[in-house]
Design a protein around this motif. Structure first.
Motif, short mmCIF file in Angstrom:
data_model
loop_
_atom_site.label_atom_id
_atom_site.label_comp_id
_atom_site.label_asym_id
_atom_site.label_seq_id
_atom_site.Cartn_x
_atom_site.Cartn_y
_atom_site.Cartn_z
N ALA A 1 1.76 9.63 10.04
CA ALA A 1 1.61 8.39 9.27
C ALA A 1 2.58 7.33 9.79
CB ALA A 1 1.86 8.66 7.79
N MET A 2 3.79 7.74 10.14
CA MET A 2 4.77 6.80 10.69
C MET A 2 4.27 6.19 12.00
SD MET A 2 8.25 8.95 9.88
CE MET A 2 9.28 7.94 10.92
N LYS A 3 3.62 6.99 12.82
CA LYS A 3 3.08 6.51 14.09
C LYS A 3 1.97 5.49 13.87
CE LYS A 3 4.20 10.74 16.60
NZ LYS A 3 3.65 11.96 17.19
N ASP A 4 1.36 5.50 12.68
CA ASP A 4 0.29 4.56 12.34
C ASP A 4 0.83 3.35 11.57
OD1 ASP A 4 -2.40 3.76 12.40
OD2 ASP A 4 -2.78 4.64 10.43
N GLY A 5 2.15 3.19 11.51
CA GLY A 5 2.73 2.01 10.89
C GLY A 5 3.24 2.17 9.48
N TRP A 6 3.13 3.36 8.87
CA TRP A 6 3.66 3.59 7.53
C TRP A 6 5.17 3.74 7.62
CZ3 TRP A 6 0.85 3.48 3.06
CH2 TRP A 6 -0.53 3.48 3.18
N GLN B 1 -2.91 8.05 -2.78
CA GLN B 1 -2.77 6.73 -2.17
C GLN B 1 -3.07 5.66 -3.21
OE1 GLN B 1 -4.88 6.25 1.50
NE2 GLN B 1 -4.05 4.23 1.88
N TYR B 2 -2.27 4.60 -3.19
CA TYR B 2 -2.41 3.49 -4.13
C TYR B 2 -2.45 2.20 -3.32
CZ TYR B 2 -1.05 7.19 -7.25
OH TYR B 2 -1.01 8.38 -7.93
N ASN C 1 0.87 -1.16 0.00
CA ASN C 1 0.00 0.00 0.00
C ASN C 1 0.92 1.22 0.00
OD1 ASN C 1 -2.27 1.59 0.25
ND2 ASN C 1 -3.08 0.49 2.01
N LEU C 2 0.78 2.10 -0.98
CA LEU C 2 1.65 3.28 -1.08
C LEU C 2 0.88 4.55 -0.76
CD1 LEU C 2 3.68 2.67 -4.36
CD2 LEU C 2 4.47 2.44 -2.00
#
Length: 93
Positions: free
Chosen positions: A52-57, A27-28, A7-8
């Protein structure tokens, strides 16, 4: 057995700071669960790359830093501060 798909998320920031405000995004979804298109929402999915990093990205590409050419400091052009993030998600086939 679950397989993983990518997921990008592309986030364009106001400046180079990872905590900076998101001004545009795309978003893709390689899982096929969602079908996002550019401009399909008024609010970005995250307010910053850091959120977004805190959400696992995971950040896989950061914006390159180029100095402004003399006399071009206030000229507008393409969105410079692009960050590419990815998240691997399980799918069941």
């Amino acid at each position: 057995m679950p397989q993983q798909r990518q997921n990008l998320l592309l986030l364009y920031l106001h400046n180079s700071d990872l905590a900076g405000d998101v001004v545009a995004w795309s978003q893709y979804d390689g899982t096929g669960k969602t079908g996002h298109t550019t401009g399909d929402s008024e609010e970005p999915p995250y307010s910053s790359v850091l959120d977004a990093m805190k959400d696992g990205w995971r950040v896989i590409q950061c914006a390159q830093q180029f100095p402004a050419s003399p006399g071009m400091e206030y000229t507008t052009a393409y969105l410079r501060y692009e960050y590419v993030l990815e998240k691997l998600e399980d799918i069941h086939v």
